[in-house]
Design an enzyme around this catalytic site. Structure first.
Site: not given
Length: 279
Positions: A99, A166
């Site tokens: 997994r 930003k």
């Protein structure tokens, strides 16, 4: 980009400790310790493979003597039904590794596959495809590695790599010009400065400041084209915001140098791979 072995091992060990705790109640109670088996990985779709060495390391950490035969390398295109890897080793270890190994290789291959689609979509233009910092905590190295395997480029790795103003930085400081000048007074000569712009007026202001990169944030393709004409090679231009496979070609044809997509890493679909048993 390469992945450092100690990072890969730490990531895998964390994942295994999370998954196994102290016992695999099914495997350890069902399978004899001396049992050996063989198995293989198979692609369940068409795409670009990434993370093979990482997946193999999961098996070898649990069984150092496991035999692994890699049939496809990172960056190669695969088709549905194609065998990717064969393994031969302790049955208990292989069942415990399955997994975790699949989780990592499926995620990395999903990123590489989507990145390659974006790269192919802009072929023939000067635009390059780049990622962002929108990565999952702890997984940034493998996610950014997968982008490069898919033919993309890495944007800054973290907040230290470059100064990126930003919209919130600019609004908090007061203006593009003021913020850029303040940065230059404190920053070293090696630090690149990028400014996020929202309209042509801000593009001109950033250009006048002589910044290295001008981001065209959430602009229409018409605005981007005008912005690129305005910049005219005096800075790198980067398109960002609301870019999809449906419109990425049109964005590239505006003349931008870079197209950055958070979707390469933050919401990509895992590539379907299964592990099938031999005997």
């Amino acid at each position: 980009m390469t992945l450092l072995p100690f990072y890969v091992d730490d990531l895998i060990k964390t994942a295994l400790k999370e998954d196994i705790n102290y016992i695999d109640s099914t495997t350890d109670l069902l399978i004899d310790e001396g049992d050996f088996s063989n198995a293989y990985f198979v692609a369940k779709a068409d795409g670009v493979l990434c993370g093979m060495e990482v997946a193999c390391r999961v098996f070898s950490l649990l069984d150092p003597k496991v035999e692994l035969n890699i049939l496809v390398k990172d960056g190669e295109r695969v088709t549905k039904g194609q065998k990717l890897l064969t393994t031969n080793g302790k049955t208990r270890a292989m069942l415990k590794a399955e997994r975790t190994a699949l989780n990592l290789i499926q995620h990395m291959s999903g990123i590489a596959t989507y990145t390659r689609k974006c790269v192919d979509a802009v072929a023939g233009t000067k635009a390059s495809i780049a990622d962002t910092r929108k990565t999952l905590p702890g997984l940034r190295p493998i996610q950014k590695y997968a982008v490069t395997v898919g033919g993309g480029r890495n944007h800054r790795y973290n907040l230290t790599d470059a100064a990126m103003l930003k919209d919130n930085h600019i609004d908090a400081y007061g203006s593009i010009t003021g913020a850029v000048n303040a940065l230059r007074q404190k920053a070293g000569h090696m630090l690149q400065i990028e400014v996020e712009t929202r309209n042509l007026k801000e593009v001109q202001e950033a250009l006048d400041c002589g910044v290295n990169v001008i981001m065209l944030d959430n602009m229409s393709t018409d605005e981007m084209k005008k912005a690129c004409e305005l910049v005219n090679g005096k800075a790198k231009t980067e398109a960002s915001g609301n870019v999809t496979l449906d419109n990425i070609r049109a964005v590239a044809e505006t003349g931008v140098d870079i197209i950055s997509l958070g979707a390469l890493t933050h919401s990509v679909t895992a590539f379907d791979i299964s592990m099938k048993w031999g005997n």
